[in-house]
Design a protein around this motif. Structure first.
Motif, PDB file in Angstrom:
ATOM      1  N   ARG A  96       0.771  -1.308   0.060  1.00 18.18           N
ATOM      2  CA  ARG A  96      -0.073   0.092  -0.048  1.00 18.18           C
ATOM      3  C   ARG A  96       0.883   1.109  -0.005  1.00 18.18           C
ATOM      4  NH1 ARG A  96      -2.173  -3.329   3.966  1.00 18.18           N
ATOM      5  NH2 ARG A  96      -4.174  -4.215   3.425  1.00 18.18           N
ATOM      6  N   ALA A  97       0.321   2.292  -0.209  1.00 17.77           N
ATOM      7  CA  ALA A  97       1.047   3.668  -0.103  1.00 17.77           C
ATOM      8  C   ALA A  97       1.785   3.778   1.210  1.00 17.77           C
ATOM      9  CB  ALA A  97      -0.027   4.838  -0.490  1.00 17.77           C
ATOM     10  N   ASP A  98       1.442   3.278   2.312  1.00 19.53           N
ATOM     11  CA  ASP A  98       1.947   3.453   3.533  1.00 19.53           C
ATOM     12  C   ASP A  98       3.204   2.576   3.794  1.00 19.53           C
ATOM     13  OD1 ASP A  98       0.660   1.207   4.102  1.00 19.53           O
ATOM     14  OD2 ASP A  98      -0.619   1.991   5.834  1.00 19.53           O
ATOM     15  N   GLY A  99       3.316   1.645   2.868  1.00 23.24           N
ATOM     16  CA  GLY A  99       4.470   0.562   2.958  1.00 23.24           C
ATOM     17  C   GLY A  99       3.834  -0.602   3.484  1.00 23.24           C
ATOM     18  N   SER A 100       2.778  -0.995   3.751  1.00 21.13           N
ATOM     19  CA  SER A 100       2.224  -2.169   4.419  1.00 21.13           C
ATOM     20  C   SER A 100       1.907  -2.964   3.285  1.00 21.13           C
ATOM     21  CB  SER A 100       0.825  -2.052   5.207  1.00 21.13           C
ATOM     22  OG  SER A 100      -0.066  -1.386   4.742  1.00 21.13           O
ATOM     23  N   VAL A 101       2.234  -4.532   3.629  1.00 22.89           N
ATOM     24  CA  VAL A 101       1.907  -5.342   2.544  1.00 22.89           C
ATOM     25  C   VAL A 101       0.532  -5.825   2.365  1.00 22.89           C
ATOM     26  CG1 VAL A 101       2.662  -7.838   2.137  1.00 22.89           C
ATOM     27  CG2 VAL A 101       4.413  -6.397   3.039  1.00 22.89           C
ATOM     28  N   VAL A 102       0.267  -5.742   1.205  1.00 21.12           N
ATOM     29  CA  VAL A 102      -1.063  -6.341   0.731  1.00 21.12           C
ATOM     30  C   VAL A 102      -1.011  -7.695   0.563  1.00 21.12           C
ATOM     31  CG1 VAL A 102      -2.906  -6.124  -0.806  1.00 21.12           C
ATOM     32  CG2 VAL A 102      -1.818  -4.262   0.062  1.00 21.12           C
ATOM     33  N   ALA A 103      -0.233  -8.289  -0.237  1.00 15.05           N
ATOM     34  CA  ALA A 103      -0.017  -9.700  -0.512  1.00 15.05           C
ATOM     35  C   ALA A 103       1.418 -10.073  -0.887  1.00 15.05           C
ATOM     36  CB  ALA A 103      -0.992 -10.311  -1.755  1.00 15.05           C
ATOM     37  N   ARG A 104       1.940 -11.289  -0.956  1.00 13.99           N
ATOM     38  CA  ARG A 104       3.106 -11.600  -1.274  1.00 13.99           C
ATOM     39  C   ARG A 104       3.273 -13.005  -1.851  1.00 13.99           C
ATOM     40  NH1 ARG A 104       6.933 -10.658   3.810  1.00 13.99           N
ATOM     41  NH2 ARG A 104       5.912  -8.753   3.148  1.00 13.99           N
ATOM     42  N   TRP A 105       4.005 -12.958  -2.972  1.00  8.52           N
ATOM     43  CA  TRP A 105       4.096 -14.223  -3.927  1.00  8.52           C
ATOM     44  C   TRP A 105       5.683 -14.745  -3.923  1.00  8.52           C
ATOM     45  CZ3 TRP A 105       1.462  -9.945  -5.036  1.00  8.52           C
ATOM     46  CH2 TRP A 105       0.017 -10.193  -5.333  1.00  8.52           C
ATOM     47  N   GLY A 106       6.056 -15.930  -3.282  1.00  9.74           N
ATOM     48  CA  GLY A 106       7.311 -16.431  -3.463  1.00  9.74           C
ATOM     49  C   GLY A 106       7.185 -17.251  -4.867  1.00  9.74           C
ATOM     50  N   LEU A 107       8.554 -16.981  -5.566  1.00  9.88           N
ATOM     51  CA  LEU A 107       8.663 -17.622  -6.809  1.00  9.88           C
ATOM     52  C   LEU A 107       9.884 -18.568  -6.767  1.00  9.88           C
ATOM     53  CD1 LEU A 107       8.313 -14.424  -9.037  1.00  9.88           C
ATOM     54  CD2 LEU A 107       6.576 -16.062  -8.449  1.00  9.88           C
ATOM     55  N   ILE A 108      10.131 -19.669  -7.311  1.00  7.25           N
ATOM     56  CA  ILE A 108      10.910 -20.685  -7.442  1.00  7.25           C
ATOM     57  C   ILE A 108      11.662 -20.668  -8.729  1.00  7.25           C
ATOM     58  CG2 ILE A 108      11.593 -23.302  -7.384  1.00  7.25           C
ATOM     59  CD1 ILE A 108       8.881 -23.453  -5.785  1.00  7.25           C
ATOM     60  N   ASP A 109      12.990 -20.742  -8.645  1.00  3.66           N
ATOM     61  CA  ASP A 109      13.810 -20.816 -10.017  1.00  3.66           C
ATOM     62  C   ASP A 109      13.709 -19.938 -11.048  1.00  3.66           C
ATOM     63  OD1 ASP A 109      14.848 -23.297  -8.836  1.00  3.66           O
ATOM     64  OD2 ASP A 109      13.629 -24.514 -10.092  1.00  3.66           O
ATOM     65  N   VAL A 110      13.813 -18.433 -10.584  1.00  7.33           N
ATOM     66  CA  VAL A 110      13.602 -17.252 -11.206  1.00  7.33           C
ATOM     67  C   VAL A 110      14.932 -17.027 -12.263  1.00  7.33           C
ATOM     68  CG1 VAL A 110      13.189 -15.025 -11.184  1.00  7.33           C
ATOM     69  CG2 VAL A 110      12.074 -16.453  -9.423  1.00  7.33           C
ATOM     70  N   LEU A 111      14.320 -16.707 -13.287  1.00  2.00           N
ATOM     71  CA  LEU A 111      15.387 -16.094 -14.451  1.00  2.00           C
ATOM     72  C   LEU A 111      14.855 -14.884 -15.232  1.00  2.00           C
ATOM     73  CD1 LEU A 111      16.649 -19.167 -16.233  1.00  2.00           C
ATOM     74  CD2 LEU A 111      17.869 -17.837 -14.966  1.00  2.00           C
ATOM     75  N   PRO A 112      15.719 -14.012 -15.374  1.00  2.00           N
ATOM     76  CA  PRO A 112      15.337 -12.734 -16.081  1.00  2.00           C
ATOM     77  C   PRO A 112      15.179 -13.173 -17.674  1.00  2.00           C
ATOM     78  CG  PRO A 112      17.687 -12.752 -15.956  1.00  2.00           C
ATOM     79  CD  PRO A 112      16.830 -13.957 -14.966  1.00  2.00           C
ATOM     80  N   VAL A 113      14.243 -12.880 -18.266  1.00  6.33           N
ATOM     81  CA  VAL A 113      13.808 -13.348 -19.728  1.00  6.33           C
ATOM     82  C   VAL A 113      14.074 -12.128 -20.775  1.00  6.33           C
ATOM     83  CG1 VAL A 113      12.121 -13.758 -21.523  1.00  6.33           C
ATOM     84  CG2 VAL A 113      12.161 -15.001 -19.130  1.00  6.33           C
TER      85      VAL A 113
END
Length: 141
Positions: A96-113
């Protein structure tokens, strides 16, 4: 409205790769997965077709933002792929605008495409933006 019920009308995103922040992004699309289904018709049973899950696919994620000093971190991460592929974990957090977390997603085996830099055209004085596209092998906590 209490802050824990606020859906987050102004949201921005952070991307961290193995705990190192690549900065803030104001756009995120492609957080999706799909289960492919196999259809199996059983002989002698004409009432229905079995639908069996086969594999899960994940779409690429596109993060956008105006140019910031964090662009250098993104460039360094992309350049590191040329010296050897490591598949780190990542985390995208919606804030949010105040910096509090709305949601979080962890990702496995990430690569830049793909990384797309700004179009620097003096005839169009818009905000210089960059786009980072990443791929992954699934979600985690």
């Amino acid at each position: 409205m209490p802050s824990d019920l606020d859906p987050g009308s102004t949201i921005y995103f952070t991307l961290t790769i193995d705990g190192e922040s690549l900065g803030y992004f104001n756009g995120c699309e492609g957080l999706a997965s799909e289960v492919e289904m196999e259809h199996h018709q059983e002989g002698g049973n004409n009432g229905f077709v079995w639908q069996l899950p086969s594999r899960v696919t994940h779409s690429s994620i596109r993060l956008t933002r105006p140019l910031t000093p964090d662009t250098a971190k993104t460039a360094a991460w992309i350049s590191s792929v040329a010296t050897g592929i490591t598949r780190p974990t990542a985390q995208i957090a919606a804030l949010r605008a105040d910096g509090s977390v709305v949601a979080r997603w962890g990702l496995i085996d990430v690569l830049p495409v793909r990384w797309q830099g700004p179009q620097l055209d003096p005839a169009s004085p818009g905000v210089a933006t960059e786009v980072l596209e990443i791929t992954h092998h699934g979600f985690t906590n």
